[in-house]
Design a protein around this motif. Sequence first.
Motif, short mmCIF file in Angstrom:
data_model
loop_
_atom_site.label_atom_id
_atom_site.label_comp_id
_atom_site.label_asym_id
_atom_site.label_seq_id
_atom_site.Cartn_x
_atom_site.Cartn_y
_atom_site.Cartn_z
N UNK A 211 0.85 -1.20 0.00
CA UNK A 211 0.00 0.00 0.00
C UNK A 211 0.88 1.24 0.00
N UNK A 212 0.23 2.39 -0.01
CA UNK A 212 0.99 3.59 0.28
C UNK A 212 0.78 4.77 -0.61
N UNK A 213 0.81 5.92 0.05
CA UNK A 213 0.89 7.22 -0.58
C UNK A 213 1.65 8.07 0.44
N UNK A 214 2.13 9.21 0.06
CA UNK A 214 2.88 10.02 1.03
C UNK A 214 2.01 10.46 2.21
N UNK A 215 0.78 10.94 1.97
CA UNK A 215 0.00 11.38 3.14
C UNK A 215 -0.45 10.25 4.06
N UNK A 216 -0.51 9.01 3.57
CA UNK A 216 -1.01 7.92 4.41
C UNK A 216 0.08 6.97 4.90
N UNK A 217 1.28 7.08 4.31
CA UNK A 217 2.30 6.04 4.53
C UNK A 217 2.58 5.76 6.00
N UNK A 218 2.82 6.81 6.78
CA UNK A 218 3.27 6.60 8.16
C UNK A 218 2.26 5.77 8.96
N UNK A 219 0.98 6.07 8.80
CA UNK A 219 -0.05 5.34 9.55
C UNK A 219 -0.35 4.00 8.90
N UNK A 220 -0.49 3.99 7.58
CA UNK A 220 -0.95 2.78 6.89
C UNK A 220 0.08 1.65 6.98
N UNK A 221 1.36 1.99 6.93
CA UNK A 221 2.37 0.91 6.91
C UNK A 221 2.38 0.13 8.23
N UNK A 222 1.82 0.74 9.29
CA UNK A 222 1.79 0.06 10.59
C UNK A 222 0.61 -0.90 10.71
N UNK A 223 -0.23 -0.97 9.67
CA UNK A 223 -1.42 -1.82 9.73
C UNK A 223 -1.07 -3.30 9.81
N UNK A 224 -1.96 -4.07 10.40
CA UNK A 224 -1.74 -5.52 10.57
C UNK A 224 -1.72 -6.20 9.20
N UNK A 225 -0.70 -7.00 8.96
CA UNK A 225 -0.63 -7.79 7.73
C UNK A 225 0.00 -7.09 6.54
N UNK A 226 0.44 -5.84 6.72
CA UNK A 226 1.04 -5.09 5.59
C UNK A 226 2.50 -5.52 5.45
N UNK A 227 2.93 -5.76 4.21
CA UNK A 227 4.32 -6.19 4.00
C UNK A 227 5.17 -5.16 3.25
N UNK A 228 4.52 -4.18 2.59
CA UNK A 228 5.29 -3.27 1.72
C UNK A 228 4.61 -1.91 1.64
N UNK A 229 5.43 -0.85 1.57
CA UNK A 229 4.89 0.51 1.43
C UNK A 229 5.53 1.19 0.21
N UNK A 230 4.71 2.01 -0.53
CA UNK A 230 5.18 2.58 -1.80
C UNK A 230 4.98 4.10 -1.90
N UNK A 231 5.49 4.88 -0.98
CA UNK A 231 5.34 6.33 -1.14
C UNK A 231 6.21 6.83 -2.29
N UNK A 232 5.81 7.92 -2.89
CA UNK A 232 6.60 8.50 -3.98
C UNK A 232 6.98 9.93 -3.71
N UNK A 233 5.95 10.75 -3.45
CA UNK A 233 6.16 12.19 -3.34
C UNK A 233 7.06 12.60 -2.18
N UNK A 234 7.20 11.73 -1.16
CA UNK A 234 7.94 12.08 0.05
C UNK A 234 9.36 12.55 -0.22
N UNK A 235 9.94 12.17 -1.35
CA UNK A 235 11.33 12.58 -1.62
C UNK A 235 11.43 14.10 -1.74
N UNK A 236 10.42 14.71 -2.37
CA UNK A 236 10.44 16.17 -2.59
C UNK A 236 9.42 16.91 -1.72
N UNK A 237 8.24 16.31 -1.51
CA UNK A 237 7.08 17.01 -0.96
C UNK A 237 6.74 18.21 -1.86
N UNK A 238 5.67 18.93 -1.51
CA UNK A 238 5.24 20.07 -2.34
C UNK A 238 4.18 20.86 -1.59
N UNK A 239 3.61 21.86 -2.25
CA UNK A 239 2.64 22.74 -1.56
C UNK A 239 1.40 21.95 -1.14
N UNK A 240 1.06 20.91 -1.90
CA UNK A 240 -0.09 20.08 -1.52
C UNK A 240 0.20 19.32 -0.23
#
Length: 362
Positions: A211-240
């Motif tokens: 799973x994963x997006x930058x706004x959800x990664x920190x919370x979602x990756x801690x979910x039960x049964x999750x094996x992988x996280x895929x954030x992208x935007x976190x490297x740069x971030x932006x006004x959004x």
Amino acid sequence: MSLDRLPTPCPVIDLDVLERNLARMALRAQAAGVALRPHAKTHKTLQIARRQLAEGAVGLTVAKTGEAEVYAAAGFDDLFIAYPVVGLGKPERLLAVARRARLAVGVDSVEGARALGAPFAAAGMHLRVRIEIDCGQHRTGVLPEDAAALARQVAPLPGLELEGVFTHGGHAYGCTTDAAREERAREEATRVAQAADAIRAAGLPCPVVSLGSTPTAATAMAGVGITEVRPGNYVFHDATQVALGSCGLEDCALTVLATIVSVPAADRAVLDAGSKALAADVRRPTPDGHGIVVGTSSRLTSLSEEHGVVSVAAGDSFHVGQRVRVIPNHACVVSNLHDVLYAVRRGEVEEGWPVAARGRVE
Ligand SMILES: Cc1ncc(COP(=O)(O)O)c(C=O)c1O
């Protein structure tokens, strides 16, 4: 070379901020005990991808077959295309990529999956596939309750190996409070895990739950049964990301360096960066101009292709020839608009990184 000598408009990466962003997400994934497979769509460079692997990422996520081709040709050997790849010539191109790299691809239909498997079966190979789950974004993907039915149809198809499930909590980009964003993140984790459980209950393998997006990664990756996280935007971030509350202004690594080319009125200044340099994406979750003019209170209120119009706030002043930096609304689109990202540390340009997978939209 000094930053002051770069021609404008051009994208500039603050290396100190980039390195902090890379390290922070890598540590989070490590602490949560999940694999980090960052989405390279944000930077599309080989240099940042190498840094992500050096920080412990297991491999890369990409969106398009063309992007996978660029990374495989450059020696990246573990790729996931988080997209339902369908279309003329694509299965054969995937076969060529899979001869160079460990490849997995998203599927959300039996027709799409069957077409992908055909050339692999003919070559005596297997393409790893992950079923896409719709966790609430309502873009692609099947609902968690339909995952097992699709898995039963996909798993026996020739040339395929069912590797797991994946989802993307992109609807968190509409959240206006931290509480709502975290709730979406928890839903993202629960729904993809629910799909994985249903597939396993049907007697099929489902080792990867991604799973994963930058706004959800920190919370979602801690979910039960999750094996992988895929954030992208976190490297740069932006006004959004700043507006969403998923980072602070000081975490924005990418800015577009621009020059004031005109000050036609006391309350208006014009940049040489318009939609062709900054992208026209609206800020989310609430629209507000076209980016942040760093160190000022002035707003970038309108863009045409080559012009960015700044509404000058009381107390700010601009002059022709002045150089400013703009944090764009959406950094991932900005890198796709430029040939080179300039890596800068404390005002000095250390390197120019070609945007190697730029424009590989096919
Ligand atoms: C399928 C998928 N996975 C992961 C990501 C990364 O999300 P973000 O850019 O919010 O980090 C995206 C981004 O669009 C995506 O579409």
